[in-house]
Design an enzyme around this catalytic site. Structure first.
Site, PDB file in Angstrom:
ATOM      1  N   TYR A  43     -10.399   8.606  11.697  1.00 30.89           N
ATOM      2  CA  TYR A  43      -9.051   8.796  11.132  1.00 30.89           C
ATOM      3  C   TYR A  43      -7.971   8.227  12.047  1.00 30.89           C
ATOM      4  O   TYR A  43      -6.932   7.775  11.563  1.00 30.89           O
ATOM      5  CB  TYR A  43      -8.819  10.270  10.763  1.00 30.89           C
ATOM      6  CG  TYR A  43      -9.647  10.639   9.551  1.00 30.89           C
ATOM      7  CD1 TYR A  43      -9.282  10.205   8.282  1.00 30.89           C
ATOM      8  CD2 TYR A  43     -10.842  11.339   9.686  1.00 30.89           C
ATOM      9  CE1 TYR A  43     -10.068  10.471   7.175  1.00 30.89           C
ATOM     10  CE2 TYR A  43     -11.643  11.618   8.582  1.00 30.89           C
ATOM     11  CZ  TYR A  43     -11.247  11.181   7.334  1.00 30.89           C
ATOM     12  OH  TYR A  43     -12.027  11.437   6.243  1.00 30.89           O
ATOM     13  N   HIS A  84      -5.846  14.646  -1.915  1.00 28.73           N
ATOM     14  CA  HIS A  84      -6.888  14.531  -0.885  1.00 28.73           C
ATOM     15  C   HIS A  84      -6.318  14.588   0.529  1.00 28.73           C
ATOM     16  O   HIS A  84      -6.987  14.191   1.478  1.00 28.73           O
ATOM     17  CB  HIS A  84      -7.681  13.226  -1.081  1.00 28.73           C
ATOM     18  CG  HIS A  84      -8.579  13.242  -2.280  1.00 28.73           C
ATOM     19  ND1 HIS A  84      -9.198  12.115  -2.775  1.00 28.73           N
ATOM     20  CD2 HIS A  84      -8.967  14.265  -3.079  1.00 28.73           C
ATOM     21  CE1 HIS A  84      -9.929  12.441  -3.838  1.00 28.73           C
ATOM     22  NE2 HIS A  84      -9.794  13.733  -4.046  1.00 28.73           N
TER      23      HIS A  84
HETATM   24  P1  OAD Z   1     -12.406   3.236  -4.722  1.00 26.59           P
HETATM   25  O1  OAD Z   1     -12.531   2.339  -3.543  1.00 26.59           O
HETATM   26  O2  OAD Z   1     -13.595   3.989  -5.177  1.00 26.59           O
HETATM   27  O3  OAD Z   1     -11.877   2.392  -5.979  1.00 26.59           O
HETATM   28  C1  OAD Z   1     -10.785   1.531  -5.902  1.00 26.59           C
HETATM   29  C2  OAD Z   1     -10.559   0.963  -7.286  1.00 26.59           C
HETATM   30  O4  OAD Z   1      -9.393   0.155  -7.243  1.00 26.59           O
HETATM   31  C3  OAD Z   1     -11.693   0.072  -7.802  1.00 26.59           C
HETATM   32  O5  OAD Z   1     -11.982   0.428  -9.151  1.00 26.59           O
HETATM   33  C4  OAD Z   1     -11.118  -1.337  -7.715  1.00 26.59           C
HETATM   34  O6  OAD Z   1     -11.598  -2.195  -8.753  1.00 26.59           O
HETATM   35  C5  OAD Z   1      -9.643  -1.073  -7.911  1.00 26.59           C
HETATM   36  N1  OAD Z   1      -8.748  -2.073  -7.284  1.00 26.59           N
HETATM   37  C6  OAD Z   1      -8.918  -2.751  -6.123  1.00 26.59           C
HETATM   38  N2  OAD Z   1      -7.877  -3.536  -5.866  1.00 26.59           N
HETATM   39  C7  OAD Z   1      -7.000  -3.362  -6.889  1.00 26.59           C
HETATM   40  C8  OAD Z   1      -5.725  -3.910  -7.214  1.00 26.59           C
HETATM   41  N3  OAD Z   1      -5.106  -4.779  -6.425  1.00 26.59           N
HETATM   42  N4  OAD Z   1      -5.137  -3.476  -8.367  1.00 26.59           N
HETATM   43  C9  OAD Z   1      -5.744  -2.603  -9.182  1.00 26.59           C
HETATM   44  N5  OAD Z   1      -6.945  -2.054  -8.928  1.00 26.59           N
HETATM   45  C10 OAD Z   1      -7.570  -2.424  -7.807  1.00 26.59           C
HETATM   46  O7  OAD Z   1     -11.170   4.217  -4.392  1.00 26.59           O
HETATM   47  P2  OAD Z   1     -10.760   5.585  -5.125  1.00 26.59           P
HETATM   48  O8  OAD Z   1     -11.133   5.575  -6.558  1.00 26.59           O
HETATM   49  O9  OAD Z   1      -9.359   5.842  -4.769  1.00 26.59           O
HETATM   50  O10 OAD Z   1     -11.805  10.447  -1.075  1.00 26.59           O
HETATM   51  O11 OAD Z   1     -11.681   6.615  -4.354  1.00 26.59           O
HETATM   52  C11 OAD Z   1     -11.552   7.992  -4.651  1.00 26.59           C
HETATM   53  C12 OAD Z   1     -11.843   8.814  -3.432  1.00 26.59           C
HETATM   54  O12 OAD Z   1     -13.107   8.428  -2.877  1.00 26.59           O
HETATM   55  C13 OAD Z   1     -10.886   8.595  -2.281  1.00 26.59           C
HETATM   56  O13 OAD Z   1      -9.711   9.366  -2.393  1.00 26.59           O
HETATM   57  C14 OAD Z   1     -11.688   9.007  -1.081  1.00 26.59           C
HETATM   58  C15 OAD Z   1     -12.994   8.339  -1.443  1.00 26.59           C
HETATM   59  O14 OAD Z   1     -14.125   8.869  -0.898  1.00 26.59           O
HETATM   60  C16 OAD Z   1     -12.049  11.099   0.076  1.00 26.59           C
HETATM   61  O15 OAD Z   1     -12.208  10.536   1.143  1.00 26.59           O
HETATM   62  C17 OAD Z   1     -12.134  12.576  -0.106  1.00 26.59           C
END
Ligand code: OAD
Length: 240
Positions: A56, A115
């Site tokens: 972190y 989160h």
């Molecule tokens: P992910 O990394 O799982 O997903 C990111 C999403 O953003 C993917 O579907 C990409 O296709 C999309 N993406 C990437 N670049 C983009 C852009 N420029 N415009 C639009 N979309 C884009 O991240 P999260 O879904 O946020 O939790 O992950 C959820 C949680 O999993 C996080 O909060 C974290 C992680 O583990 C904890 O650490 C508790």
């Protein structure tokens, strides 16, 4: 044309990708380089607090780098909130899974960090939360209890309860437009919010680079970079 009154927005790592913040599940994402069970669980922290603090600390250093700034997608949501709330009886809530502060930097205020937040630490004894902009080590003394090793990142780890869920579910039950931006829909409960919104008869919109696991839950999709598609979508909403 439908006139919406109550908007709930959910954002994920994709909205901050164009600001230079690493996402989690991309091929160059954080979970390719680090093991979730080691750096993002209470058990991992108990086993090796130094490794978790290091993880972190590195995220915080990256976030505070001078080249990192809010992008047009963060700005568009802040503008939407500002203008939406000047309309009588209209409501807005932004829920982010992100632990960065880019929504705040853009000016968002009706914001829940479900989160947790990278720029905060929490005392494990008193649960008091402190703002920090520097590295934390095992020898740091907590300002409230005076003990070493009691400070932990103010992050919701896997197996822990996300923050402010009651307020979130209340807003979802009352929304008529639900917008999901840049999240892969892998992590619950956030991955269930679109379903909740549908049950409340909301119109559901997804903005992402690509189709996600949640594809079927959305009435409308915009594929592309959030920094490009979201400002255009916000403009169309505000011109109604
Ligand atoms: P992910 O990394 O799982 O997903 C990111 C999403 O953003 C993917 O579907 C990409 O296709 C999309 N993406 C990437 N670049 C983009 C852009 N420029 N415009 C639009 N979309 C884009 O991240 P999260 O879904 O946020 O939790 O992950 C959820 C949680 O999993 C996080 O909060 C974290 C992680 O583990 C904890 O650490 C508790």
């Amino acid at each position: 044309m439908t006139h919406y009154k109550s908007i709930v927005v959910l954002t994920g790592a994709g909205i901050s990708a164009e600001s230079g913040i690493q996402t989690f599940r991309a091929s160059d994402g954080l979970w390719e380089e680090h093991r979730i069970d080691e750096v993002a669980t209470p058990e991992g922290f108990k086993k090796n607090p130094a490794l978790v603090q290091q993880f972190y600390n590195a995220r915080r250093d990256a976030l505070l780098h001078e080249r990192i700034a809010a992008n047009p997608a963060h700005m568009a949501l802040a503008q939407l909130e500002r203008e939406w709330l000047t309309r009588p009886g209209h409501q807005f809530l932004l829920i982010t899974q992100n632990i960065d502060d880019l929504h705040e930097r853009a000016g968002s205020e009706k914001l829940i960090h479900m989160h947790g937040e990278l720029l905060k630490m929490r005392c494990e004894l008193s649960q008091q939360v402190f703002t920090i902009h520097h590295d934390i080590g095992g020898d740091d003394i907590c300002a409230c209890c005076g003990e070493k090793g009691r400070l932990r990142p103010h992050i919701v780890w896997f197996g822990e309860m996300p923050l402010k869920l009651e307020q979130i579910y209340r807003a979802l039950a009352n929304c008529d437009l639900f917008l999901s931006v840049g999240t892969s829909g892998n992590v619950y409960p956030a991955a269930g919010f679109a379903q909740e919104a549908k049950q409340a008869d909301a119109y559901t919109v997804e903005i992402n680079l690509e189709p996600t696991k949640q594809n079927d839950l959305f009435d409308k999709h915009f594929y592309g970079k959030a920094g490009e598609t979201l400002p255009a979508f916000v403009d169309s909403l505000l011109s109604r």
